[in-house]
Design an enzyme around this catalytic site. Structure first.
Site, PDB file in Angstrom:
ATOM      1  N   GLU A  20       1.054  -1.261   0.041  1.00  0.00           N
ATOM      2  CA  GLU A  20       0.002   0.165  -0.196  1.00  0.00           C
ATOM      3  C   GLU A  20       0.931   1.360  -0.187  1.00  0.00           C
ATOM      4  OE1 GLU A  20      -3.751  -1.154   2.845  1.00  0.00           O
ATOM      5  OE2 GLU A  20      -1.774  -1.478   3.753  1.00  0.00           O
ATOM      6  N   CYS A  21       0.383   2.609  -1.058  1.00  0.00           N
ATOM      7  CA  CYS A  21       1.592   3.270  -1.332  1.00  0.00           C
ATOM      8  C   CYS A  21       3.030   3.325  -1.026  1.00  0.00           C
ATOM      9  CB  CYS A  21       0.744   4.146   0.110  1.00  0.00           C
ATOM     10  SG  CYS A  21       0.489   6.026  -0.419  1.00  0.00           S
ATOM     11  N   GLY A  22       3.507   3.843   0.027  1.00  0.00           N
ATOM     12  CA  GLY A  22       4.682   3.506   0.023  1.00  0.00           C
ATOM     13  C   GLY A  22       5.398   2.395   0.144  1.00  0.00           C
ATOM     14  N   GLY A  24      -0.495  -0.950  -4.687  1.00  0.00           N
ATOM     15  CA  GLY A  24      -1.177   0.783  -5.402  1.00  0.00           C
ATOM     16  C   GLY A  24      -1.320   1.193  -4.382  1.00  0.00           C
TER      17      GLY A  24
END
Length: 467
Positions: free
Chosen positions: A334-336, A437
């Site tokens: 997720e993200c990072g 993502g």
């Protein structure tokens, strides 16, 4: 007849962001905790950093309550479960008290207060204001039916005369008690940066929280606030099951990356994996410590950009993650975590090579590139989701793709109906059994995510052991 629970509780809210509710919430949690009370903190909305500070202040893990992810029944069920064994619950609201998803104020802090039947304390920034504060408070008290505005705390007061006029005005023109008047704090004790507050992992938490607790104890009526929490009405337990029944999905060891760079996880996500049968092992992408044998890997969000040099220098970890992805291990990022799986991160005019699981590059920008709730439609089956499902989550990122993604080379499994995603309204990059993502999810919002993760990890384990 549903069982009712006696749960002392209160919600702290502001007229807008920046009113001081975080400082007051942290100070109250710390002050009550130092006095020996067992406090369970909560944060309204999708937030990792404030929740981490609240956890440190109270000495107990905070839970997030969010009506975009959860139904009212789910919110109440989670609150009741998390309150088990605690003397009081303190909920920090977000944004302005009545600010929600629309002009009706849906999913606002006020709506959460009604959902939990919780008394509410309003933090008011009294800068350059005296009698007007009474008008504002009176308006807030009568704006929506069913709101129990139990008191106000006046923040950033200028001195004794200012406090005296404020208190006299509010007591004369309203029926709302003034529970405290706080002085101006010369320096912001917890400075902000691109993702919000600096994290408690990068600052001396005790050196910040104890002085805040001293200010609260000296300027706020703690006994009266405790009485307000104690007076909260019994809360009826909803007919709602928080966790799916264990399905005997098989053995699986899932590594969760927790270090200075990656630590954005909802506790419920980890618990959901455990309840689905996973054994959780904490691993790091920053150091050279050996990993246990894993069957799955979860890389959450965080601050990979500020530690990009160390992440890039740890070539053994980069190669390990690349190899695990190629081998088909289920990896969820997720993200990072997505940024780590890209080819590189560009930060402050320097480019740092990353794992290269996906052939694209990221860079940190000056302004947010994705901020707020997301709604995505799953367009293809993955180890974690099935085509046709709808995902409710959130995103908050300053990074973006610095190279033009080759959409023929990449496979996006999400179509973003609300939000930004990675590129051109798409998110959820997949390769092998890796999905990454910008979207963050909460396990209680997607109850099949954890069982599917565990099932995929167990399948990978069996296949590996059969070789």
């Amino acid at each position: 007849m549903h069982k009712t629970h006696e749960l002392p509780r209160l919600i702290l809210a502001g007229l807008s962001g920046g009113a001081g509710k975080t400082i007051v919430s942290l100070g109250l949690c710390r002050a009550f905790s130092r006095s020996g009370k067992s406090i369970r903190p909560f944060k309204k909305g999708p937030d990792y950093i404030d929740a981490a500070w609240l956890s440190l202040a109270a000495g107990n893990t905070a839970a997030n309550l969010d009506s975009y992810f959860m139904s009212d029944d789910c919110v109440r069920a989670l609150f009741i479960e998390r309150m088990r064994g605690f003397e009081a619950g303190i909920v920090e609201g977000n944004r302005g008290l009545f600010d929600g998803m629309d002009s009706e104020g849906s999913m606002s802090t006020a709506s959460l207060a009604r959902c939990l039947e919780a008394p509410l304390i309003l933090v008011v920034d009294a800068t350059k204001m005296t009698r007007t504060a009474a008008a504002i408070i009176q308006g807030v008290a009568g704006f929506e039916p069913g709101l129990n505005l139990a008191g106000v705390i006046l923040n950033r007061t200028a001195g004794p005369r200012h406090r005296k006029i404020l208190r006299e005005s509010i007591e004369r023109y309203t029926s709302i008690p003034v529970l405290g008047t706080l002085p101006k704090i010369a320096d912001n004790p917890i400075p902000e940066r691109h993702m919000g507050l600096w994290s408690n992992r990068e600052m001396d938490g005790a050196a910040i929280l104890d002085p805040l607790a001293d200010i609260i104890a000296d300027n706020v009526d703690l006994d009266r606030i405790q009485s307000i929490a104690d007076a909260a009405p019994p809360l009826a337990a909803p007919d709602y099951t928080l966790w799916p029944e264990a399905q005997g999905l098989g053995e699986a060891v899932i590594g969760v990356v927790k270090d200075e760079a990656f630590w954005f996880y909802y506790p419920e996500n980890i618990e959901a994996l455990e309840r689905a049968g996973a054994t959780i092992r904490t691993v790091s992408l920053l150091d050279s410590a050996p990993w246990p044998e894993l069957d799955g890997l979860y890389i959450g969000g965080g601050f990979p950009e500020t530690l990009a040099e160390r992440l890039s220098a740890n070539t053994a970890a980069l190669e390990r993650v690349r190899s695990l992805s190629r081998a088909g291990m289920p990896i969820y990022a997720e993200c990072g975590g997505f940024m780590y799986l890209a080819r590189s991160i560009e930060y402050q005019d320097r480019t740092y090579p990353m794992a290269g699981v996906f052939p694209l590059d990221t860079r940190l920008c000056e302004r947010p590139k994705g901020l707020g709730y997301i709604q995505a439609r799953v367009e293809s089956d993955t180890a974690f989701y099935k085509a046709g499902e709808t995902i409710h989550g959130h995103e908050f990122h300053y990074s973006c793709c610095s190279s033009q993604p080759d959409e023929e080379e990449l496979h996006f499994s999400f179509k973003i109906n609300r939000g930004s995603g990675i590129h051109n309204g798409r998110d959820g990059l997949t390769v092998n059994n890796t999905l990454a993502g910008y979207s963050h999810i909460h396990a209680l919002s997607v109850p099949k995510w954890a069982p599917r993760f565990v099932a995929a990890a167990s399948k990978f384990r069996k296949a590996r052991n059969a070789e």
